[in-house]
Design a protein around this motif. Structure first.
Motif, mmCIF file in Angstrom:
data_model
loop_
_atom_site.group_PDB
_atom_site.id
_atom_site.type_symbol
_atom_site.label_atom_id
_atom_site.label_comp_id
_atom_site.label_asym_id
_atom_site.label_seq_id
_atom_site.Cartn_x
_atom_site.Cartn_y
_atom_site.Cartn_z
ATOM 1 N N ILE A 25 0.841 -1.198 0.000
ATOM 2 C CA ILE A 25 0.000 0.000 0.000
ATOM 3 C C ILE A 25 0.877 1.250 0.000
ATOM 4 C CG2 ILE A 25 -1.656 1.335 1.369
ATOM 5 C CD1 ILE A 25 -2.844 -1.440 2.207
ATOM 6 N N ALA A 26 1.891 1.261 0.826
ATOM 7 C CA ALA A 26 2.789 2.412 0.870
ATOM 8 C C ALA A 26 3.493 2.612 -0.472
ATOM 9 C CB ALA A 26 3.818 2.235 1.987
ATOM 10 N N SER A 27 3.943 1.534 -1.076
ATOM 11 C CA SER A 27 4.636 1.678 -2.362
ATOM 12 C C SER A 27 3.665 2.105 -3.453
ATOM 13 C CB SER A 27 5.372 0.386 -2.738
ATOM 14 O OG SER A 27 4.476 -0.683 -2.888
ATOM 15 N N THR A 28 2.410 1.685 -3.380
ATOM 16 C CA THR A 28 1.411 2.132 -4.352
ATOM 17 C C THR A 28 1.181 3.630 -4.214
ATOM 18 O OG1 THR A 28 0.329 -0.015 -4.323
ATOM 19 C CG2 THR A 28 -0.958 1.828 -5.176
ATOM 20 N N VAL A 56 3.623 -3.474 -6.540
ATOM 21 C CA VAL A 56 3.637 -4.800 -5.920
ATOM 22 C C VAL A 56 5.066 -5.333 -5.867
ATOM 23 C CG1 VAL A 56 2.918 -7.206 -6.199
ATOM 24 C CG2 VAL A 56 1.245 -5.375 -6.460
ATOM 25 N N GLN A 57 5.801 -5.199 -6.960
ATOM 26 C CA GLN A 57 7.184 -5.679 -6.978
ATOM 27 C C GLN A 57 8.036 -4.916 -5.971
ATOM 28 O OE1 GLN A 57 8.292 -8.438 -8.691
ATOM 29 N NE2 GLN A 57 9.994 -8.137 -7.285
ATOM 30 N N LYS A 60 7.229 -6.258 -2.587
ATOM 31 C CA LYS A 60 7.861 -7.570 -2.383
ATOM 32 C C LYS A 60 9.350 -7.410 -2.098
ATOM 33 C CE LYS A 60 4.830 -10.324 -5.367
ATOM 34 N NZ LYS A 60 4.774 -11.083 -6.620
ATOM 35 N N ASP A 61 10.006 -6.563 -2.896
ATOM 36 C CA ASP A 61 11.437 -6.338 -2.689
ATOM 37 C C ASP A 61 11.705 -5.759 -1.303
ATOM 38 O OD1 ASP A 61 11.845 -7.280 -5.243
ATOM 39 O OD2 ASP A 61 12.120 -5.293 -6.139
ATOM 40 N N TYR A 62 10.845 -4.835 -0.898
ATOM 41 C CA TYR A 62 10.990 -4.231 0.424
ATOM 42 C C TYR A 62 10.834 -5.293 1.512
ATOM 43 C CZ TYR A 62 10.196 -1.149 4.393
ATOM 44 O OH TYR A 62 10.281 -0.525 5.601
ATOM 45 N N ALA A 63 9.824 -6.141 1.362
ATOM 46 C CA ALA A 63 9.575 -7.185 2.356
ATOM 47 C C ALA A 63 10.754 -8.160 2.444
ATOM 48 C CB ALA A 63 8.285 -7.930 2.025
ATOM 49 N N LYS A 64 11.414 -8.442 1.318
ATOM 50 C CA LYS A 64 12.561 -9.348 1.318
ATOM 51 C C LYS A 64 13.729 -8.797 2.124
ATOM 52 C CE LYS A 64 11.685 -11.512 -3.145
ATOM 53 N NZ LYS A 64 12.123 -11.588 -4.534
ATOM 54 N N GLN A 65 13.763 -7.490 2.296
ATOM 55 C CA GLN A 65 14.857 -6.878 3.045
ATOM 56 C C GLN A 65 14.765 -7.168 4.540
ATOM 57 O OE1 GLN A 65 17.456 -5.303 1.530
ATOM 58 N NE2 GLN A 65 16.417 -5.961 -0.324
ATOM 59 N N GLY A 66 13.608 -7.692 4.966
ATOM 60 C CA GLY A 66 13.448 -8.061 6.365
ATOM 61 C C GLY A 66 13.228 -6.891 7.293
ATOM 62 N N ARG A 67 12.811 -5.755 6.745
ATOM 63 C CA ARG A 67 12.559 -4.594 7.585
ATOM 64 C C ARG A 67 11.150 -4.667 8.152
ATOM 65 N NH1 ARG A 67 14.817 -1.112 2.864
ATOM 66 N NH2 ARG A 67 17.017 -1.223 3.305
#
Length: 165
Positions: A25-28, A56-57, A60-67
């Motif tokens: 949502i934030a990235s959108t 969305v991508q 996903k990339d942000y989530a992969k960073q583990g933050r």
């Protein structure tokens, strides 16, 4: 319908467990803001489908960073520090507008006891924020001419890195 369900079904996204919905949502919202700037300042616009796919991508990339997605950042307060005894400190800062390609350069010099030694401002026409920051540094150094022990401080990380290399 829950937000997570809407994201999963509407965007053909992975199951919610693998997505950080708040990051999506934030990235959108960020992508929408960015597209508003593209529309205002010119450039290649993207259609809504492409915007959502990139958001969305990005999520996903942000989530992969583990933050953690909802941990508020503590504001960092920067405070002016005195130069060492016998030194002066030159603080420089510039501002640049991409719209009218104009800016301003300012410099302030203080002594170790916090007394004002000198200050100056002048307009700066340039091509970029970095060029304006460079003009600002030059102004500060001209203002400090004649002093042997000079410390310079700028909030432009890019300019500081250039000067350090």
């Amino acid at each position: 319908m829950l937000t997570e369900d809407w994201i999963t079904t509407s965007w053909n996204a992975d199951p919610v467990e693998t997505l950080d919905c708040k990051a999506i949502i934030a990235s959108t919202l960020w992508m929408l803001w960015k597209q508003c700037n593209v529309r205002v300042f010119g450039g290649a616009e993207m259609n809504a489908d492409m915007l959502v796919r990139r958001a969305v991508q990005f999520g996903k990339d942000y989530a992969k960073q583990g933050r953690p997605s909802c941990t508020p950042a503590r504001p960092q307060v920067a405070r002016w520090t005195h130069p060492a005894e016998g030194w002066i400190k030159v603080n420089v800062d510039g501002a640049f507008s991409m719209v009218d390609r104009l800016g301003g350069a300012g410099a302030v010099i203080r002594a170790a006891d916090d007394t004002l030694v000198a200050a100056a401002w002048e307009p700066s026409a340039g091509e970029s924020s970095l060029r304006t920051e460079g003009h600002t540094l030059r102004l500060g150094l001209r203002l400090a001419a004649g002093y042997a022990k000079v410390e310079v401080e700028s909030d432009s990380l890019e300019l500081v890195r250039i000067m350090q290399n």
